[in-house]
Design a protein around this motif. Structure first.
Motif: not given
Length: 117
Positions: A32-35, A46-56
């Motif tokens: 999981y990656m975040s900004w 925290s500004v934004a986050g994205i799941t492994l496949d980018g789906g969420i």
């Protein structure tokens, strides 16, 4: 683990920037990656986050509808497209990931975003 941000700069209110974060030294597509961002005199948020496949994707309320997080696992890169920028978006923006195995947060060096006329 290495995270390297780029793309920051000075932009006028209402303008756009796209931040990039290149990851290396770990299985990027499995994390999981975040900004995050930190303005002068304020705590990192925290500004934004994205799941492994980018789906969420997830966003803090103040950037919803203006910022978009995305990722390209083939390039080991996560992006933050920032539109309709406001002076209150001025901050150092950091890329982040967390290793549950090592119970460790990893951060990039940060990239400065300044929104000013």
């Amino acid at each position: 683990v290495k995270l390297v941000e780029s793309g920051g700069g000075l932009v006028q209110p209402g303008g756009s920037l796209r931040l990039s974060c290149a990851g290396s030294g770990f299985a990027f597509s499995s994390y999981y990656m975040s900004w995050y961002r930190q303005a002068p005199g304020k705590e990192r948020e925290s500004v934004a986050g994205i799941t492994l496949d980018g789906g969420i994707t997830n966003y803090t309320d103040s950037v919803k509808g203006r910022f978009t997080i995305s990722r390209d696992n083939a390039k080991n890169t996560v992006y933050l497209q920032m539109n309709s920028l406001r002076p209150e978006d001025t901050a150092v923006y950091y890329c982040n990931t967390f290793s549950r195995l090592r119970n460790t947060n990893y951060w990039g060096q940060g990239t400065q975003v300044t929104v000013s006329s």
